[in-house]
Every structure is written in C-alpha cells, then in structure tokens.
Design a protein around this motif. Structure first.
Motif, PDB file in Angstrom:
ATOM      1  N   HIS A 113     113.778  61.216  88.411  1.00 12.04           N
ATOM      2  CA  HIS A 113     113.644  61.926  89.774  1.00 12.04           C
ATOM      3  C   HIS A 113     111.980  61.886  90.447  1.00 12.04           C
ATOM      4  CE1 HIS A 113     114.020  64.919  92.853  1.00 12.04           C
ATOM      5  NE2 HIS A 113     112.979  65.484  92.335  1.00 12.04           N
ATOM      6  N   PHE A 114     111.081  62.010  89.228  1.00 12.86           N
ATOM      7  CA  PHE A 114     109.705  62.120  89.636  1.00 12.86           C
ATOM      8  C   PHE A 114     109.136  60.788  89.829  1.00 12.86           C
ATOM      9  CE2 PHE A 114     105.150  61.903  88.630  1.00 12.86           C
ATOM     10  CZ  PHE A 114     104.832  63.023  89.062  1.00 12.86           C
ATOM     11  N   ARG A 115     109.831  59.666  89.225  1.00 10.48           N
ATOM     12  CA  ARG A 115     109.535  58.327  89.454  1.00 10.48           C
ATOM     13  C   ARG A 115     109.587  57.974  90.860  1.00 10.48           C
ATOM     14  NH1 ARG A 115     105.232  56.580  88.369  1.00 10.48           N
ATOM     15  NH2 ARG A 115     105.781  56.462  86.071  1.00 10.48           N
ATOM     16  N   ARG A 116     111.082  58.526  91.299  1.00  7.47           N
ATOM     17  CA  ARG A 116     111.503  57.960  92.677  1.00  7.47           C
ATOM     18  C   ARG A 116     110.616  58.655  93.541  1.00  7.47           C
ATOM     19  NH1 ARG A 116     116.641  58.583  90.224  1.00  7.47           N
ATOM     20  NH2 ARG A 116     116.820  60.884  90.905  1.00  7.47           N
ATOM     21  N   MET A 117     109.953  59.944  93.430  1.00 10.89           N
ATOM     22  CA  MET A 117     109.205  60.631  94.449  1.00 10.89           C
ATOM     23  C   MET A 117     107.883  59.972  94.426  1.00 10.89           C
ATOM     24  SD  MET A 117     111.576  62.647  95.675  1.00 10.89           S
ATOM     25  CE  MET A 117     110.253  63.925  96.642  1.00 10.89           C
ATOM     26  N   HIS A 118     107.389  59.722  92.897  1.00  7.96           N
ATOM     27  CA  HIS A 118     105.882  59.278  93.207  1.00  7.96           C
ATOM     28  C   HIS A 118     105.941  58.008  92.378  1.00  7.96           C
ATOM     29  CE1 HIS A 118     104.826  63.198  94.157  1.00  7.96           C
ATOM     30  NE2 HIS A 118     105.755  63.784  93.392  1.00  7.96           N
ATOM     31  N   GLU A 165     109.027  71.013  85.494  1.00  3.04           N
ATOM     32  CA  GLU A 165     109.568  69.966  84.430  1.00  3.04           C
ATOM     33  C   GLU A 165     109.135  70.412  82.945  1.00  3.04           C
ATOM     34  OE1 GLU A 165     111.416  68.122  85.846  1.00  3.04           O
ATOM     35  OE2 GLU A 165     110.629  67.710  87.889  1.00  3.04           O
TER      36      GLU A 165
END
Length: 482
Positions: A113-118, A165
């Motif tokens: 999720h974090f990688r998709r956002m950043h 997180e």
C-alpha cells in the motif's frame, strides 16, 4: 491480563509435578541461568526459594538456556509444553482463540500500500523491543501458583497509539515509522535498550530478512538448514517406531507455519498432518507418521532445495481487474464442472477446452472436479512456458465457492490435496502468481456450456473460438481414472 486463567487441571493430573530436567553441561549457560535467577528475584518476578518440597497445586516445568539468533547472548525459555503433565494443557483453547500476531503478510500488505502511494520513496525498516516486556505484564494469580521454576535445586514461584504502520509479534514491534513509536514509549515511561531500537534498509523481522525497497523477504541460510533438518527428523523414525507425540506434531506445524512466510505455496504439505491431529487433545498421545505424511514432507523438502529463499512481497496485492488484456505476462480463465464434464475457457485467447466427467472420483467429495478444472487451467501456464511465453500473472474465475476457498487458503482435506500439490508445482516451476476469484454462474456461460458438451452452441456464440479436448493433469487426479 497476559496469561489467561489456568483452568482446573485434568482429573488424571497429580496435585504436584516435578518435571525431569537435564543438567546444563555448558558452564557459560549455567552462569547465565544463575544471573537470570538473581535478576528475576530482584525485580520481584521470582520469589526467593521457599521449600524443599512443592506445595499443593505447584508444577515445576523445565527451563532451557538457548542462544539468541545471530548473537553470542543467551535467552531463558520456560517450557510449558514439556512431557506428560504440561501446564499449557490447563488452558482452554477458547481462552486465547482469536489472538492474531502480526507477521510478514500484514507487513507485506502495508508495504504494498505504501509503495503504491509513494513509488519513489526509500523505505527504512525499524524494529523496537521494550525493555523487560514480559515482566511488565500482569499475570493471573491462579497461574502464578502453578508455575514453578527450579534452578540449582531451589523452588522459585513466578509471580491510543498514534503510531502509523506499526506491527506486533509478541514483544517485538516493527514497521517503518520508528520516531512515532519511541515518542509513545517516552509518554508511557517505558524503558528500552538503545541497542534494540534498530533501523536499517534490510532488517530481520521474526527471523526473516525484510528489504522494503526491493519488496523481498529472505529466509537466512541457517533458517533454511534448520527447516530441512526438522523435516528429516520428523520423517526419519526408527524401524518399528513410526509414532510421534501430538506435542511433536504441534511443534513441527508451528515451526513450519513460520517458514510459510517465505514459502507460502508449500502449505499443502501439512494437509495430512492436520488430518492426523484433528480431534486430538492429549499432548502425550502417539500419532503414526504414515507414508502419505512422509510423501507430503518430501515434496516440501524437494521444493525447498530447488526454490529460491526469497519471497517477493510485490506479488501480494493484485486482483483480476489489474490484468492487462493482450499483455504476454497476463492471462485469465473461467472454469466450470457442474456434473457432466469439465470446461475451461480463455476469453482473451478465444480458446476453450472440454472433456467428459472422469470416473472414480474420491468418495465424499462434492467439488473435486470444480477444483480439478481450476488446476487444469493453471497447467496451461506450463505449456506456454515451454513455448517461450512466460505468463507471470494468471487469474482463474470459478462459480464454485469451495474451490475458490481452497486455492485462496491453500488448505484443504487430503481428498483434494493432490490437486493443490499439482497446481503448486506449476506455480513454483513457472514462477507464476495466481489469483482465484468467484464469478456468478449466470456470468460463466461459456465454461458452463463447454462442460456440458454443447459445442455447437459455443461455436454459434463465438465463431472465432478454437476448441480442444481437455486432458486434466494426471498427478492431480489421485485414483481418478481418465
């Protein structure tokens, strides 16, 4: 309350029990045990020695001194599942039911999720360990009376976060927002050792090396060696003694489930072990390790020896809707087996397969052929692989919820386990990522029609379709005859 209340002991249990303990041969470990003994008394976690005899209700269980992973230091382990009269058997499973520890899957979801956002941001993992975490948790008085530790012949009785997180595994905290957590510890006046506040680009989490930037989880070489040794020990029993204790089965499955963080596709290896354990509660009861269990574990061992120790978290989160029509690495299929035959349909390829229902399905199986249809679709990836088309993501839609469930969880009864073994062989060999999803029967018309042998209707609806006979994978069918 950290430990649930200890229940009344089973009727066959004695009033007191002093479990056999092996003497420590290592002088350094023995010295550590004595130092730990003094430290626990100083912190009022152990009482001082009180008697030469156990008092009614007291059980003295073994304590072990074991090296910490990747360290020269020791840690003290209280073994509450030892031998004949184990303390853990006095706790009803319902008392701890529903407790879920955060592991690699939860962390992987958050990282995806974090990688998709950043997508461009570098991530630094952190891990924090509270000082004396177990000593800060209140323990039931009923449990304190029962738990006794023997050291050097003495009886000693044991007595809003706002953090994004953040994950917990027993007394370990980990994630990728360390500063927020340390501020929380300061607010709560919780002490911590600076040496245990770790932050690195690659960090060991529950014994596995997590790299959030390459989105990988790696099983260290020593962990892989321990796993292979555990499998060998479980399978290599002495002639004439093919039994292990239920406690041994439980310990092995617990350890193996940890390894599934790196080898998630090998979960079907435990199907027959769980079947043997079902309905049993006597920890000292003997259970036969039969040829089917050994075969499953040898299957698991073979894949571990051949496969990479790296698990890619980036493959954790995607759905059939993410597939791209026309992309060589993406494909999807629809399957059905309503009772007359099997049908597999690849809409993007205008390709369909069908066959009559096979005879000799295992008894008491209500969706065997539905699952076999999904497995047959998966095996097309191996055919494409041989023709130099390397499909990496395959989605299969089925209108049978039971089949969707076993492929999603990779857990099923032994009757269906050959199907999962066959499918997982393809996924591992072809490095294929799979998603199984449900589709309403009304929307699964072509696969359903193929399975019923209505070829003319299919050709009328899809004039460009190519139809071929379906040969289900032989290794998936068990005793079923083609």
């Amino acid at each position: 309350m950290f430990w649930p209340y200890a229940d009344v002991k089973p009727s066959k249990y004695p009033d007191t029990w002093d479990e056999v303990r092996l003497l420590l041969q290592d002088s350094t470990a023995a010295e550590f045990l004595c130092v730990q003994h003094d430290a626990e008394i100083a912190l009022n976690c152990y009482s001082v020695s009180f008697s030469c005899d156990l008092l009614p209700g007291m059980y003295s269980m073994p304590v072990h001194v074991v090296p910490k992973p990747r360290s020269m230091k020791f840690q003290l382990v209280n073994d509450h599942s030892a031998r004949k009269y184990l303390l853990n058997s006095m706790i009803h499973p319902e008392a701890i039911k529903g407790v879920v520890l955060d592991g690699i899957p939860a962390l992987g979801d958050a990282l995806c999720h974090f990688r998709r956002m950043h997508p461009q941001r570098q991530i630094i993992m952190w891990k924090s360990n509270v000082l004396q975490a177990y000593r800060r948790m209140p323990v039931s008085l009923f449990w304190q009376v029962q738990q006794v530790v023997t050291i050097d012949g003495d009886w000693i009785a044991e007595h809003y976060t706002g953090v994004p997180e953040k994950f917990n595994y027993v007394d370990d905290n980990f994630g990728f927002a360390l500063a927020h957590l340390l501020c929380l510890w300061d607010k709560l006046s919780i002490l911590r050792k600076p040496a245990k506040q770790l932050h690195r680009l690659i960090l060991p989490i529950i014994g596995l090396d997590v790299d959030p930037n390459t989105m990988t989880v790696t099983l260290p070489a020593e962990g892989r060696a321990r796993l292979l040794n555990a499998i060998n020990n479980f399978c290599n029993l002495s002639p004439g003694n093919w039994q292990l204790l239920l406690a041994d089965f439980q310990a092995f499955t617990g350890y193996t489930n940890w390894v599934f963080n790196t080898y998630p596709l090998l979960k079907p290896a435990l199907s027959n072990i769980y079947e043997k354990m079902a309905g049993k509660s006597e920890h000292r009861a003997g259970i036969y390790v039969n040829s089917v269990i050994i075969r499953d574990l040898q299957w698991m061992k073979w894949h571990i020896l051949c496969a990479s120790t790296v698990h890619f978290l980036k493959a954790v989160k995607w759905t059939p809707a993410d597939l791209v029509q026309g992309a060589l690495k993406d494909e999807f299929a629809l399957t059905d087996a309503p009772g007359l035959g099997l049908g597999v349909f690849f809409p993007w390829l205008h390709l369909g397969f069908y066959c009559d229902l096979l005879v000799g399905a295992p008894t008491n199986t209500i969706f065997f052929f539905e699952a076999l249809g999904i497995c047959s679709a998966i095996h097309r990836a191996r055919t494409w692989h041989r023709a130099s088309r390397f499909v990496k993501r395959l989605a299969v839609l089925s209108n049978n919820l039971n089949s969707v469930a076993i492929f999603s969880s990779l857990r099923t009864s032994p009757l269906y386990n050959t199907i999962l073994h066959s499918a997982m062989n393809v996924l591992v060999d072809c490095e294929l990522y799979l998603r199984i999803d449900h589709i309403l029967g009304d929307l699964n018309i072509i696969a359903d029609t193929l399975s019923r042998g209505c070829i003319q209707f299919v050709c009328e609806q899809l004039p460009r379709i190519t139809l071929l006979p379906l040969l289900p994978p032989q290794d998936a069918m068990g005793d079923v005859k083609s």
